[in-house]
Design a protein around this motif. Structure first.
Motif, short mmCIF file in Angstrom:
data_model
loop_
_atom_site.label_atom_id
_atom_site.label_comp_id
_atom_site.label_asym_id
_atom_site.label_seq_id
_atom_site.Cartn_x
_atom_site.Cartn_y
_atom_site.Cartn_z
N ASN A 2 -12.05 -33.97 -2.99
CA ASN A 2 -11.61 -32.92 -3.87
C ASN A 2 -10.95 -33.57 -5.04
O ASN A 2 -10.43 -34.71 -4.97
CB ASN A 2 -10.44 -32.39 -3.11
CG ASN A 2 -10.89 -31.34 -2.04
OD1 ASN A 2 -12.16 -31.16 -1.84
ND2 ASN A 2 -10.14 -31.04 -0.90
N ARG A 27 -13.78 -29.43 -3.60
CA ARG A 27 -13.25 -28.60 -4.56
C ARG A 27 -12.43 -29.19 -5.48
O ARG A 27 -12.22 -30.23 -5.66
CB ARG A 27 -11.94 -27.99 -3.63
CG ARG A 27 -12.38 -27.15 -2.45
CD ARG A 27 -11.21 -26.88 -1.40
NE ARG A 27 -10.57 -25.64 -1.84
CZ ARG A 27 -9.40 -25.43 -1.18
NH1 ARG A 27 -9.09 -25.94 -0.24
NH2 ARG A 27 -8.63 -24.49 -1.84
N GLN A 60 -1.34 -33.08 0.42
CA GLN A 60 -1.61 -31.78 1.13
C GLN A 60 -3.22 -31.41 1.04
O GLN A 60 -3.70 -30.86 2.06
CB GLN A 60 -0.54 -30.58 0.97
CG GLN A 60 0.80 -30.84 1.34
CD GLN A 60 1.67 -29.89 0.98
OE1 GLN A 60 1.38 -29.03 0.20
NE2 GLN A 60 3.04 -29.91 1.62
N ASN A 61 -3.68 -31.53 -0.21
CA ASN A 61 -5.07 -30.89 -0.23
C ASN A 61 -6.30 -32.03 -0.38
O ASN A 61 -7.31 -31.78 -1.02
CB ASN A 61 -5.18 -30.05 -1.46
CG ASN A 61 -4.05 -28.91 -1.27
OD1 ASN A 61 -4.57 -27.82 -0.64
ND2 ASN A 61 -2.92 -29.03 -1.82
#
Ligand code: AMP
Ligand code: GLY
Length: 428
Positions: A2, A27, A60-61
């Motif tokens: 990501n 992402r 967190q991502n």
């Protein structure tokens, strides 16, 4: 992997759009983004200056790479903050970003490294600055070829190109006394005024290897024929014939390489985009300024032409292995980007106007509409900034690319929308 892009302008839309095309990316997040990035990526409502929230989000991502668009967070140390948390981030450190953050720092470095640039004098107070001008130009009606600059970041507005003494004195008043640009006006610089064509040469460097991108040309004044006040940039195209291969090699040798070495010697190793704003004078290219990030709008036509995977380039920079990167591949066709702005820009302007015709424009072949000052409200795209969209097109020649970009421009409408009509004309 990501990827997180930090910023909300046309440059960041172009970055997110290109990064999303990489086969290695899952992402793409943009903080905070605009209506265009909401379409090509995912927006995250975090300000570029909120480092703790950006760090928390990245952790967190599972963000494997953060790419910082604008100069303000770079100069404020976003790269140092993320690296301290073991996050990978593309861009220069706070110390290296001083190259853009302080014009006095930049001019001193250029002088010490023997990089061609305008002569200059720096001042800390209004009296000595004013005395310098009146001593050197005793006749108030004589030509005074000086450029007055605030030391710090002023969103491109802290520069006054002068020809009369009273203009210089008025600029000193605005910058140092009235502090129109805040702390950016703590110091002031007088530069010799240079004449010539301007060009933007951007390079990606990991501090050891320099990969130069194709030369571009921006259009800073608001109106056709370079009239009117300076803006962030009303359009750009690349490659520009103003810098041919021989001149580009000269710029690498005499401008980019000595700058990267000087930064390393001063213990501020540079990693990221080194953007030289150049004046092509009769004596050859001279540096007007350095930026430490992609140019906006230069980034839009540059990335439109780039065929290589941008993520490979960014990661090789972060990991200091640019020397192993395959040569960049470019679409041979030139690209032209026309900025459409809100009525009143670069002064006061209104926001919240609904934009029509975006889909029709985007449906044209070889066209991409990069959003800048837009936001999505209840499914509708509204204006939210001065520079609203950058309509970018590829063509077999610069005039063909220009024609295609302006054909797309005609579809896009909101009350008060305007643009320059002569983007890329200096290429002829
Ligand atoms: P800067 O932010 O330093 O690039 O300056 C903004 C704009 O002011 C440039 O794009 C030039 O058009 C103009 N400018 C800056 N420095 C000079 C100079 N020494 N001589 C002539 N024009 C300049
Ligand atoms: N296009 C000028 C800049 O990005 O500073």
């Amino acid at each position: 992997m990501n990827v997180l892009v930090v910023g909300n302008g046309g440059r960041e839309h172009a970055l997110a759009w290109k990064i999303a095309q990489s086969s290695r990316v899952d992402r793409v997040f943009v903080a905070p983004g605009n209506a265009g990035t909401a379409e090509d990526a995912e927006n995250v409502a975090i300000s570029p200056s909120d480092f703790p929230q950006l760090i928390k989000f990245a952790k967190q991502n599972h963000v494997g790479l953060t790419v910082v668009g604008p100069e303000a967070p770079l100069a404020a140390g976003i790269v140092d903050a993320l690296q301290a948390e073991q996050l990978r981030v593309f861009g220069p450190s706070k110390a290296a970003a001083q190259l853009e953050g302080s014009k006095v720092f930049c001019k001193n470095l250029l002088r010490n490294a023997d990089v061609p640039s305008a002569d200059y004098h720096a001042f800390r107070d209004a009296e000595s600055a004013a005395r310098f001008v009146t001593d050197r130009y005793p006749d108030k009606d004589q030509e005074v070829p000086l450029v007055v600059k605030a030391d710090g970041l002023a969103a491109g507005k802290g520069v006054v190109v002068c020809s009369r003494r009273e203009q210089v004195l008025a600029a000193i008043e605005r910058i140092i006394v009235d502090r129109e640009f805040g702390d950016a006006g703590r110091e002031i610089i007088f530069e010799e005024r240079l004449d010539g064509q301007e060009a933007s040469v951007l390079a990606i460097t990991d501090g050891r290897t320099i990969v130069t991108l194709t030369p571009a040309q921006d259009h800073k004044p608001a109106y056709d024929g370079d009239q009117g006040p300076n803006t962030g940039g009303m359009g750009a195209y690349c490659p520009t014939p103003l810098v041919d291969a021989t001149m580009l090699a000269w710029i690498e040798e005499h401008v980019l390489v000595p700058t990267v070495h000087a930064l390393k010697r001063s213990r501020r190793p540079f990693s990221g985009v080194l953007y030289a704003g150049l004046m092509i004078t009769h004596q050859g290219p001279k540096v007007l300024e350095y930026n430490v990030r992609f140019g906006d709008p230069e980034c839009q036509p540059l990335l439109m032409r780039l065929r290589s995977d941008l993520v490979d380039i960014l990661e090789a920079t972060v990991d200091q292995r640019l020397d192993e990167l395959a040569p960049l591949e470019w679409d041979p066709r030139p690209a032209v980007c026309v900025v459409m702005a809100a009525e009143g820009y670069p002064g006061k302007y209104e926001t919240g106007q609904p934009i029509r015709g975006l889909e029709q424009a985007a449906a044209l072949p070889d066209v991409k509409v990069f959003h800048a000052g837009t936001r999505l409200v209840d499914g509708q795209v509204l204006t939210s900034g001065g520079r609203v969209v950058g309509v970018t097109a590829l063509g077999n020649s610069i005039p063909t690319a220009k024609l295609q970009a302006y054909t797309a421009v005609k579809y896009i409408r909101w009350p008060g929308a305007w643009c320059r009509k002569d983007i890329s004309d200096k290429a002829r």
